[in-house]
Motif scaffolding. Structure first.
Motif, short mmCIF file in Angstrom:
data_model
loop_
_atom_site.label_atom_id
_atom_site.label_comp_id
_atom_site.label_asym_id
_atom_site.label_seq_id
_atom_site.Cartn_x
_atom_site.Cartn_y
_atom_site.Cartn_z
N ASN A 1 0.81 -1.23 0.00
CA ASN A 1 0.00 0.00 0.00
C ASN A 1 0.84 1.27 0.00
OD1 ASN A 1 -2.30 -1.56 0.01
ND2 ASN A 1 -2.41 -1.63 2.25
N ALA B 1 0.09 4.28 -2.53
CA ALA B 1 -0.13 5.67 -2.05
C ALA B 1 0.85 6.63 -2.74
CB ALA B 1 0.06 5.72 -0.54
N VAL C 1 -2.67 12.26 -0.72
CA VAL C 1 -3.41 10.99 -0.68
C VAL C 1 -3.40 10.45 0.75
CG1 VAL C 1 -3.41 8.59 -1.49
CG2 VAL C 1 -2.74 10.45 -3.05
N ASN C 2 -4.58 10.00 1.22
CA ASN C 2 -4.66 9.31 2.51
C ASN C 2 -5.20 7.92 2.23
OD1 ASN C 2 -6.09 8.15 4.88
ND2 ASN C 2 -5.36 10.02 5.88
N LEU C 3 -4.39 6.88 2.49
CA LEU C 3 -4.81 5.51 2.23
C LEU C 3 -4.97 4.82 3.59
CD1 LEU C 3 -3.27 3.11 -0.40
CD2 LEU C 3 -3.63 2.37 1.97
N SER C 4 -6.20 4.45 3.92
CA SER C 4 -6.49 3.81 5.21
C SER C 4 -6.92 2.37 4.98
CB SER C 4 -7.60 4.55 5.94
OG SER C 4 -7.15 5.82 6.35
N LEU C 5 -6.39 1.48 5.82
CA LEU C 5 -6.70 0.06 5.71
C LEU C 5 -8.02 -0.22 6.44
CD1 LEU C 5 -5.65 -2.80 4.93
CD2 LEU C 5 -4.50 -2.84 7.16
N LYS D 1 -9.70 2.45 2.10
CA LYS D 1 -10.46 3.69 1.92
C LYS D 1 -9.41 4.74 1.52
CE LYS D 1 -13.17 7.05 4.54
NZ LYS D 1 -13.87 7.24 5.83
N THR E 1 -8.58 8.55 0.25
CA THR E 1 -9.02 9.94 0.09
C THR E 1 -7.95 10.67 -0.73
OG1 THR E 1 -10.03 9.83 2.30
CG2 THR E 1 -9.70 12.02 1.35
#
Lengths: 95, 95, 95, 95, 95, 95, 95
Positions: free
Chosen positions: F19, F23, F35-39, F50, F52
């Motif tokens: 990830n 990102a 970019v905000n990449l949340s598991l 998710k 953003t």
């Protein structure tokens, strides 16, 4: 400002060396500006930590190396923030 | 600004000396800028405290010494913040 | 700015003199900058108050004296903030 | 700025005169800067109001007089803020 | 700035004319600076609205007239804010 | 500032590539600022993320291409923000 | 600044054309400054959207036309903000 800007890691660690030592070590990694190490759980032999690391153009492998050198392991990478702007996750109608 | 910037400690303490004395003592430790001492629980002989300590390049052992000199003990270190920037723990989808 | 910066007290008090009088009296104590007196409970003869007092280099005994002079008693000291910086208690993963 | 800075009152009032009239009347009392009148409950003959009054060096008796002149009564004084600084109540571990 | 500064009204209204028309009409009343019209409930013939109106020295009767001219009725006045300063309702220990 | 300003995507992805790589790749797309990449979830073979993404005049198809090139798929587009001003979703009485 | 400042619409829409297209189209309407389109629900043939639109002197009918031209329908207008000042809905004791 760009590249890797913030990481939130779920880390499993033995009691020694202590968490103050780990937090200071991580704060001295190249391009890291600050570290928040929170204690999630304590078991007989291990501790589960939530580590939030903020910086600019951070190098994931260098961070991972520091953690593993102290006998700990990254259990999961819960959040990754990258790019010029530090973006927060947004609550949507789906949440 | 760098090094140890904030600590949140879970501390077990006898009733005497009182908590005002402990808070003032901690606030006078080298590089400590402020202390928040909150009463979590009162039992017959002891009190459980949540102590938040903020500063710059703080020395963990000096803080620990002050606490132990007053007959108290650090039960756990719940949060450690280190580095140039004071970083807050981030809520993620896993929370 | 240093010394005792904020106190949160749990106080048990008779109905008279009234709470406006107590709040004004406390706000006039040396080095006190402001007082918030909130009514927690009213019983037949007494009232339980939550009193937040903010200042700089405040003297705990002088504050305690004012409260006791009006027939009230400090039931517990729920929070103490000391030092150059006014530090808030921090929610951690343990909370 | 000093003296009485903010009051939160629980007030029981007949339907007439109406609450707009009461709010305006209170806002015109000496040293009062603003009034928030919120409707908590409506019963057949009375209304329970939560009135927040902000000012500087306010006089409690003058405020009480205005309320009583309109046929209402202060049921309880839920919060009193006094002193140079307007202090908010602080949530502690006990809450 | 003084007099009537903010109103929160619970209003019962027929479907026609529509709510956009009512909101625009209210926003054009003397001394009104802004209107927030939120739909609380829709029934077969009527709609329940929560209308927040902000301004300076506003005239309650003029506002009431606009609402009634469009066939609607003020069910209750849930909040009234008056005076030089726009004061928010304060949560106390009683809440 | 105009056009596509923010996206919140629900993405299904294989474990590899990781990830952090995704990102960083997304943060380098034209007109993307952060970019905000949340598991959200980890299963045996896949991960639900998710993501953003914030920027200015972003191109949806270019973003979609980067995601699909890494073997992942956009499960749903949960939020889209467009225009000169970055507008947040507003909680209404219906919520 | 005056007239129609913000709308929150509950919209029912077929899957095609996609929501990115609709959001961009709405952001280009006269006097619209920004659009937030959030996905509330997905069914087999339709999607329920919550659309927040912000601007100045916006024209409701022009906005409605864009939505209907793409085969969608405004199910309800949940919030309308009008006037010089953009006013938020206020939580009262009744809530």
């Amino acid at each position: 400002m760009a590249g890797l800007r913030r990481l939130v890691l779920d880390v499993l660690k033995p009691h020694e060396p202590d968490n103050v030592f780990l937090a200071l070590k991580l704060s001295e990694v190249r391009n890291v500006e600050g570290v928040n190490l929170s204690l999630s759980e304590i078991d007989q032999n291990t501790e589960t930590l939530k580590i939030t690391i903020v910086g600019n153009e951070m190098n994931f492998d260098e961070i991972k190396q520091v953690i593993e050198d102290l006998g700990a392991v990254i259990h999961s990478v819960d959040e990754i923030v990258a790019g010029k702007t530090l973006v927060e996750s947004v609550k949507t109608e789906q949440d």
